[in-house]
Design a protein around this motif. Structure first.
Motif, short mmCIF file in Angstrom:
data_model
loop_
_atom_site.label_atom_id
_atom_site.label_comp_id
_atom_site.label_asym_id
_atom_site.label_seq_id
_atom_site.Cartn_x
_atom_site.Cartn_y
_atom_site.Cartn_z
N GLU A 1 0.86 -1.18 0.00
CA GLU A 1 0.00 0.00 0.00
C GLU A 1 0.90 1.23 0.00
O GLU A 1 1.66 1.45 0.95
CB GLU A 1 -0.91 -0.02 1.22
CG GLU A 1 -1.87 -1.21 1.24
CD GLU A 1 -2.76 -1.26 2.47
OE1 GLU A 1 -2.88 -0.20 3.14
OE2 GLU A 1 -3.31 -2.32 2.75
N VAL B 1 -2.66 -3.74 -9.97
CA VAL B 1 -2.70 -2.40 -9.39
C VAL B 1 -4.15 -2.05 -9.12
O VAL B 1 -4.99 -2.05 -10.05
CB VAL B 1 -2.05 -1.36 -10.33
CG1 VAL B 1 -2.23 0.04 -9.75
CG2 VAL B 1 -0.57 -1.67 -10.52
N ASP B 2 -4.46 -1.82 -7.85
CA ASP B 2 -5.82 -1.49 -7.41
C ASP B 2 -6.82 -2.53 -7.91
O ASP B 2 -7.91 -2.22 -8.40
CB ASP B 2 -6.20 -0.10 -7.90
CG ASP B 2 -5.28 0.98 -7.34
OD1 ASP B 2 -4.77 0.79 -6.22
OD2 ASP B 2 -5.05 1.99 -8.04
N LYS C 1 -2.95 7.31 -3.60
CA LYS C 1 -2.78 6.02 -2.92
C LYS C 1 -3.11 4.87 -3.86
O LYS C 1 -4.08 4.95 -4.63
CB LYS C 1 -3.66 5.96 -1.67
CG LYS C 1 -3.25 6.95 -0.60
CD LYS C 1 -4.08 6.77 0.66
CE LYS C 1 -3.61 7.72 1.76
NZ LYS C 1 -4.37 7.52 3.02
N HIS C 2 -2.29 3.82 -3.78
CA HIS C 2 -2.52 2.64 -4.63
C HIS C 2 -2.17 1.37 -3.85
O HIS C 2 -1.34 1.40 -2.92
CB HIS C 2 -1.64 2.70 -5.88
CG HIS C 2 -1.95 3.85 -6.79
ND1 HIS C 2 -2.98 3.83 -7.69
CD2 HIS C 2 -1.35 5.07 -6.91
CE1 HIS C 2 -3.01 4.96 -8.36
NE2 HIS C 2 -2.02 5.74 -7.89
N THR C 3 -2.79 0.29 -4.26
CA THR C 3 -2.45 -1.03 -3.74
C THR C 3 -1.84 -1.86 -4.88
O THR C 3 -2.50 -2.05 -5.92
CB THR C 3 -3.69 -1.75 -3.18
OG1 THR C 3 -4.22 -0.98 -2.11
CG2 THR C 3 -3.31 -3.14 -2.68
#
Length: 795
Positions: free
Chosen positions: A658, A738-739, A714-716
């Motif tokens: 994250e 990604v996300d 923000k990214h996961t």
């Protein structure tokens, strides 16, 4: 009232008399150097409510070293055989070792345990290595008392003893004596050098270190001296750095406390693999080894006789037939092998040069005369851990993970040997040549090629018969008793409340003035990986090696007691252990075998275990990760050793990061290992990228990268690593999301089966050491913010 007053006065007089008696008794017994630590002594007279009614009082008297106690510089080099240095007739010039020998004594029958951690445990404790719970290297420990790697409190180190006796103490370089599961910045630290009584430590933990990018600690704090303004310093090299720190520490000791003796334990990783050195030092040896290892062994043997290092009647022990022969190499591989030895020679010669700087600094302080320098040229014999016979460009990749070097690759990268992008180890037969005149090598504790190394002791104020050879049997356990006798300090009976196990070693001070003095260390057992021997009054009984030095995964014996054949040697007539006379002396052999088993039981040598790399699995040792499948890390977490990191080998796993970034930011998210085997999740120009290296070969490096960069915010990021299964080191597929959206995937045809690294670690937010591939370089600090990184292991 009168009765009460008289009674009180009488009690006061009795108390005063009793106090004086106790005070006199305490003064007479102080300092009792057999019980450590030693409380300061203070003579106390009358202490009243006011200063004017109280007696003058002296400050408490703190412990100081005995009058005349020498400074001590204890040096031990790594993986250097008896026949390597010029001091002992070898081909590598070691002028500073030579100079010490000229001004001191050479010991040509000095013995180690034949492998790293055990020798180091015996050296700093004066006890046999199994007594110090170090029957094998730390990464291969097992739970048995002689092998669990937890040095008992009943086995105090020389650092603890000397610190508590008023010395300033330090340790520079290699520490391979911290249990595998305790070697992270989270501790515990009681078995680190500063926990073992040394006041200062600057060095590395583990088996080896990259000379250009080592994982160092100062005390217990990670340091990275090869970084300069967030970039790798191209001029940095470890051997010079260690010398710089040792010089500074010694100067500080004497500048501040000139009457306080120092003890410096100086133990660089040279010349353990990876063999690396400054280019100009490697160049000094160009063409010097083109004759090959077979001829070098003969040349060294002849030189040893000429110098008197070995007796005139000493034989050159036969080379076991399993070793590579020079004439069996192709012309191209002869060039490779010669270059390997040039690198090794450059590394050892440069290390000697840096040690010379340390010794010169002591001389410049006017302290050389009263400094006892003990220089052990090898914690074991030279290392033949090369399964190919042609040398290795990466010990981890080839010996541990089972890859095979190609002649084409080695010739193409010949000029890179000794530099930061190679981690080579020389041919098994170069190691054997460095162990001249003996047979076998490191790990083979049964034979002198594994256990006997050169040693010099210099102490100008005390040793007057300089330049001579001493041939009494000596063992690495003898060093601590020698230092203690020289300093007039007794062996302690109790340390920190723990009764002490008596030392097995014998002081060598008796040999300083008499070349013919009868030896005092009359018996000694040897055992490592079930290779074993027993020495008694000139006789040596030895097991025949069942597994070769370069076999990382030998087939273990069903019964290591019965499966090994024994040999017998009379070393009073056979200096080099060349003539097996077991068949002619069966009763003597039985006597020696029986004595060995008695010693083995006494010193906790049982059970014999001839497994090697198969013991390395961290699941075999105490581990906070046992049963754990989820691991969460945060930005700045670093130096998590492989034994304590998630075991991402031979299994499926996912990495979830994250992050919060600005457009175009990049940097390392999480990495383990490095250039010679490793993995990394990072952003490159904003693009999520997963890199995997099976080895340093270009065709063993794979990259999976998103085609688009992250937008600001923000990214996961998730990497799913799907392992094919069906054994170890098999293929896998890596997918980046990604996300929640798949952005890239790719195949990884082969994966690391055994070990990513001996020295590189798991790091979050930066990459310490070498990069996984050369599309970026360390430290590659993450420019955004990492909220957390989670690793999930899957079956």
């Amino acid at each position: 009232m009168k009765k009460s007053f008289l009674f009180t006065a009488l009690l006061a007089i009795l108390a005063f008399s009793s106090g004086n008696a106790q005070e006199n008794s305490s003064q007479q017994n102080w300092p009792d150097r057999t019980v450590l630590p030693i409380e300061p002594y203070q003579k106390v007279g009358k202490v009243a409510p006011t200063i004017k009614d109280s007696d003058p009082i002296d400050w408490p008297k703190e412990i100081s070293a005995p009058e005349g106690a020498p400074n001590v510089l204890l040096i031990m080099i790594d993986d250097v055989g008896f026949g390597a240095s010029s001091t002992f007739g070898g081909p590598v010039p070691t002028p500073n070792f030579d100079a010490l020998a000229k001004n001191g004594l050479k010991y040509n029958r000095f013995h180690t345990t034949a492998v790293c951690s055990p020798s180091r445990a015996a050296l700093i404790t004066g006890r046999n290595h199994h007594t110090a719970a170090t029957g094998i290297i730390m990464e291969f420990s097992t739970p048995y008392p002689g092998y669990n790697s937890l040095v008992p409190r009943s086995v105090a180190t020389i650092g603890k003893i000397l610190t508590d006796n008023g010395y300033g103490t330090s340790w520079f370089g290699k520490n391979h004596n911290v249990p595998d599961w305790q070697s992270t910045p989270a501790g515990p630290f009681n078995l680190w050098p500063t926990g073992l009584g040394f006041e200062y430590f600057y060095g590395f933990l583990g088996a080896d270190a990259h000379q250009f990018r080592p994982a160092l600690f100062e005390g217990t704090k990670p340091v990275d001296p090869y970084f300069k303004e967030e970039k790798v310093d191209p001029d940095y090299i470890l051997d010079r750095d260690l010398a710089d720190h040792a010089i500074h520490w010694i100067q500080t000791q004497k500048n501040v406390s000139p009457n306080k003796p120092f003890f410096a334990y100086y133990t660089p990783g040279t010349a353990h693999a990876p063999h690396q050195a400054p280019k100009e030092w490697i160049a000094k040896f160009k063409g010097k080894f083109d004759q090959g290892f077979d001829k070098q062994r003969i040349a060294t043997y002849e030189n040893q006789k000429k110098l008197g290092i070995i007796p005139p009647d000493a034989l050159l022990a036969a080379t076991p037939p399993e070793y590579q022969k020079w004439d069996a190499l192709s012309p191209g591989m002869k060039k490779v092998a010669a270059r390997e030895m040039e690198v090794y020679a450059g590394m050892l010669a440069y290390c000697d040069n840096q040690i010379g700087r340390v010794i010169q600094s002591i001389k410049d302080l006017g302290e050389l005369d009263n400094t006892m320098i003990i220089f052990i040229m090898g914690d074991n014999g030279a290392s033949a851990e090369d399964p190919t016979g042609q040398g290795l460009t990466s010990e981890i990749g080839i010996m541990v993970n089972g890859e095979v070097d190609t002649e084409e690759f080695m010739l193409k990268h010949l000029d890179d040997f000794g530099g930061p992008w190679m981690a080579e180890h020389y041919s098994q037969s170069w190691a054997h040549a460095m162990n001249t005149p003996f047979q076998w090598d490191k790990k083979i504790a049964s034979h002198l090629g594994g256990s006997r190394t050169g040693m010099v002791i210099s102490w100008p104020a005390r040793i007057k018969q300089t330049g001579q050879i001493r041939s009494q049997f000596a063992h690495i356990t003898d060093i601590v008793p020698t230092i203690l006798e020289a300093a007039n300090i007794p062996q302690p009976k109790k340390v920190d409340g723990f009764d002490q196990t008596p030392m097995a070693g014998k002081s060598l001070v008796y040999s300083f003035d008499n070349a013919n003095a009868p030896e005092t260390h009359k018996t000694q057992y040897f055992e490592v990986i079930a290779n074993r021997a027993f020495y008694k009054d000139g006789w040596l009984a030895s097991t025949t090696p069942k597994n070769l030095p370069w076999q990382g995964h030998p087939v273990p014996s069903e019964d290591p007691v019965k499966d090994y054949k024994w040999e017998l040697y009379d070393l009073t007539k056979d200096f080099s252990q060349a003539n097996d006379i077991a068949a002619k002396n069966p009763e003597k052999l039985k006597e020696m075998q029986k004595a060995f088993m008695e010693e083995a039981e006494k010193y906790k040598v049982f059970p014999f275990d001839d497994r090697y790399i198969d013991r390395v699995n961290p699941e075999n040792r105490p581990n906070l990760n046992k049963g754990r499948t989820r691991f969460t890390y945060h930005q700045g977490t670093s130096r998590i050793t492989e034994g304590m990191a998630p075991n991402m080998k031979n299994t499926s796993f996912s990495i979830t990061a994250e992050v919060d970034v600005k457009a175009g930011q990049e940097g390392m998210i999480i990495t383990q290992g490095g250039y010679f085997a490793g993995l990394a999740l990072m952003l490159q120009k904003g693009k999520p990228t997963f890199a995997y290296a099976f080895s340093h070969y270009p065709n063993h490096k794979w990259r999976i990268q998103s085609p688009t960069a992250l937008t600001a915010g923000k990214h996961t990021i998730v990497v799913n690593f799907d392992y094919a299964g069906g054994g170890v080191g098999k293929a896998a597929k890596a997918t980046i999301l990604v996300d929640g959206k798949k952005v890239a995937s790719g195949d990884i045809p082969k994966t690391v089966p055994s070990r990513f690294s001996a020295d590189e670690t798991l790091d979050v937010g930066e990459d310490f050491g070498t990069p996984v591939d050369r599309t970026y370089d360390a430290p590659f600090t993450f420019q955004g913010k990492i909220e957390k990184v989670t690793i999930d292991l899957k079956s």
